[in-house]
Scaffold this motif. Sequence first.
Motif, PDB file in Angstrom:
ATOM      1  N   ASP A 182      51.152 160.749  21.247  1.00 56.45           N
ATOM      2  CA  ASP A 182      52.289 160.306  22.055  1.00 56.45           C
ATOM      3  C   ASP A 182      53.466 160.021  21.133  1.00 56.45           C
ATOM      4  N   ARG A 183      54.632 160.497  21.506  1.00 59.89           N
ATOM      5  CA  ARG A 183      55.804 160.358  20.624  1.00 59.89           C
ATOM      6  C   ARG A 183      56.149 158.900  20.336  1.00 59.89           C
ATOM      7  N   ARG A 184      55.678 157.969  21.161  1.00 58.80           N
ATOM      8  CA  ARG A 184      55.941 156.545  20.917  1.00 58.80           C
ATOM      9  C   ARG A 184      55.030 155.945  19.862  1.00 58.80           C
ATOM     10  N   ARG A 185      54.014 156.651  19.440  1.00 58.44           N
ATOM     11  CA  ARG A 185      53.045 156.129  18.463  1.00 58.44           C
ATOM     12  C   ARG A 185      53.509 156.434  17.026  1.00 58.44           C
ATOM     13  N   THR A 186      54.605 155.856  16.633  1.00 56.45           N
ATOM     14  CA  THR A 186      55.193 156.172  15.327  1.00 56.45           C
ATOM     15  C   THR A 186      54.290 155.773  14.159  1.00 56.45           C
ATOM     16  N   ASP A 187      53.565 154.689  14.287  1.00 53.12           N
ATOM     17  CA  ASP A 187      52.624 154.318  13.219  1.00 53.12           C
ATOM     18  C   ASP A 187      51.542 155.390  13.069  1.00 53.12           C
ATOM     19  N   ALA A 188      51.061 155.907  14.191  1.00 54.37           N
ATOM     20  CA  ALA A 188      50.047 156.964  14.149  1.00 54.37           C
ATOM     21  C   ALA A 188      50.612 158.217  13.490  1.00 54.37           C
ATOM     22  N   HIS A 189      51.869 158.536  13.771  1.00 55.41           N
ATOM     23  CA  HIS A 189      52.479 159.730  13.179  1.00 55.41           C
ATOM     24  C   HIS A 189      52.510 159.610  11.657  1.00 55.41           C
ATOM     25  N   ARG A 190      52.899 158.462  11.159  1.00 56.05           N
ATOM     26  CA  ARG A 190      52.907 158.257   9.703  1.00 56.05           C
ATOM     27  C   ARG A 190      51.501 158.398   9.131  1.00 56.05           C
ATOM     28  N   PHE A 191      50.530 157.847   9.838  1.00 57.66           N
ATOM     29  CA  PHE A 191      49.133 157.939   9.412  1.00 57.66           C
ATOM     30  C   PHE A 191      48.686 159.401   9.328  1.00 57.66           C
ATOM     31  N   TYR A 192      48.953 160.185  10.375  1.00 61.55           N
ATOM     32  CA  TYR A 192      48.537 161.594  10.377  1.00 61.55           C
ATOM     33  C   TYR A 192      49.226 162.377   9.268  1.00 61.55           C
ATOM     34  N   GLU A 193      50.494 162.111   9.036  1.00 59.36           N
ATOM     35  CA  GLU A 193      51.202 162.824   7.973  1.00 59.36           C
ATOM     36  C   GLU A 193      50.647 162.450   6.600  1.00 59.36           C
ATOM     37  N   ARG A 194      50.316 161.177   6.387  1.00 62.95           N
ATOM     38  CA  ARG A 194      49.696 160.781   5.118  1.00 62.95           C
ATOM     39  C   ARG A 194      48.346 161.482   4.924  1.00 62.95           C
ATOM     40  N   ALA A 195      47.670 161.797   6.021  1.00 61.47           N
ATOM     41  CA  ALA A 195      46.369 162.466   5.961  1.00 61.47           C
ATOM     42  C   ALA A 195      46.506 163.981   5.803  1.00 61.47           C
ATOM     43  N   GLY A 196      47.744 164.484   5.734  1.00 64.16           N
ATOM     44  CA  GLY A 196      47.963 165.910   5.494  1.00 64.16           C
ATOM     45  C   GLY A 196      48.341 166.724   6.717  1.00 64.16           C
ATOM     46  N   PHE A 197      48.386 166.108   7.887  1.00 62.97           N
ATOM     47  CA  PHE A 197      48.800 166.831   9.089  1.00 62.97           C
ATOM     48  C   PHE A 197      50.319 166.967   9.089  1.00 62.97           C
ATOM     49  N   GLU A 198      50.800 168.093   9.607  1.00 63.31           N
ATOM     50  CA  GLU A 198      52.237 168.352   9.647  1.00 63.31           C
ATOM     51  C   GLU A 198      52.696 168.494  11.096  1.00 63.31           C
ATOM     52  N   GLU A 253      41.290 164.665  20.008  1.00 61.64           N
ATOM     53  CA  GLU A 253      41.879 163.976  21.156  1.00 61.64           C
ATOM     54  C   GLU A 253      41.401 162.529  21.195  1.00 61.64           C
ATOM     55  N   ALA A 254      42.221 161.703  21.797  1.00 63.48           N
ATOM     56  CA  ALA A 254      41.842 160.321  22.121  1.00 63.48           C
ATOM     57  C   ALA A 254      41.242 159.574  20.933  1.00 63.48           C
ATOM     58  N   MET A 255      41.861 159.715  19.773  1.00 63.87           N
ATOM     59  CA  MET A 255      41.408 158.958  18.604  1.00 63.87           C
ATOM     60  C   MET A 255      41.914 157.533  18.736  1.00 63.87           C
ATOM     61  N   ARG A 256      41.011 156.594  18.668  1.00 64.92           N
ATOM     62  CA  ARG A 256      41.372 155.189  18.779  1.00 64.92           C
ATOM     63  C   ARG A 256      40.595 154.382  17.752  1.00 64.92           C
ATOM     64  N   VAL A 257      41.286 153.399  17.184  1.00 67.29           N
ATOM     65  CA  VAL A 257      40.661 152.420  16.299  1.00 67.29           C
ATOM     66  C   VAL A 257      41.016 151.051  16.868  1.00 67.29           C
ATOM     67  N   SER A 258      40.063 150.159  16.884  1.00 68.31           N
ATOM     68  CA  SER A 258      40.296 148.806  17.392  1.00 68.31           C
ATOM     69  C   SER A 258      41.555 148.218  16.749  1.00 68.31           C
ATOM     70  N   GLY A 259      42.433 147.666  17.579  1.00 63.31           N
ATOM     71  CA  GLY A 259      43.710 147.150  17.101  1.00 63.31           C
ATOM     72  C   GLY A 259      43.585 146.160  15.965  1.00 63.31           C
ATOM     73  N   SER A 260      42.568 145.339  15.975  1.00 62.60           N
ATOM     74  CA  SER A 260      42.406 144.324  14.932  1.00 62.60           C
ATOM     75  C   SER A 260      41.910 144.900  13.610  1.00 62.60           C
ATOM     76  N   LYS A 265      40.967 157.058   8.782  1.00 63.36           N
ATOM     77  CA  LYS A 265      40.841 158.075   7.732  1.00 63.36           C
ATOM     78  C   LYS A 265      39.414 158.607   7.677  1.00 63.36           C
ATOM     79  N   SER A 266      38.443 157.723   7.806  1.00 66.91           N
ATOM     80  CA  SER A 266      37.046 158.165   7.821  1.00 66.91           C
ATOM     81  C   SER A 266      36.772 159.084   9.003  1.00 66.91           C
ATOM     82  N   LEU A 267      37.302 158.738  10.179  1.00 68.46           N
ATOM     83  CA  LEU A 267      37.124 159.588  11.359  1.00 68.46           C
ATOM     84  C   LEU A 267      37.784 160.955  11.171  1.00 68.46           C
TER      85      LEU A 267
END
Length: 155
Positions: free
Chosen positions: A126-142, A88-95, A103-105
């Motif tokens: 959140d369904r609006r976080r499309t960049d995050a979705h791509r990231f999770y899928e690249r990490a193996g999450f479905e 839950e609540a995974m966040r990385v500084s925007g910059s 990926k390390s987390l």
Amino acid sequence: MTHSKLSIRPARQSDLAALISLYGDDDIGVTREATEPDAAYQSAFDAIQADPNQILVVGEQDSKIVATLLLSFLPGLSRHGAWRAQIEAMRVSGSLRGQGIGKSLLDWSVAKAGNRGCALVQLTSDRRRTDAHRFYERAGFEPTHFGYKLSLETP
């Protein structure tokens, strides 16, 4: 730009302001989060710290908090009594996004879940976080399930 290695450690009381800042560090979070700690954040932090099935961590680089997530361990009867790890609540500084911190987390979380005997690791986004979705899928999450929420907050 070269950054030092990410250090992952349990969150401390003194990290609370930095955590809240990370939660509000995007277009979605800025509309939901306060700008500084208050009694509600403190109460939630205390409850997390007191629960052995919750691990709130921060990621640090060069002695600065740059990331966070909450890893929860959930018992269940389905899947033959399997335990799950919930991120839950995974966040990385925007910059700093796109530099391997997330990926390390995730890798740390999956390893921790395996060490605790979990059968799977799950998360919501959140369904609006499309960049995050791509990231999770690249990490193996479905994306295997639909998620629903019912807000109990009064406007």
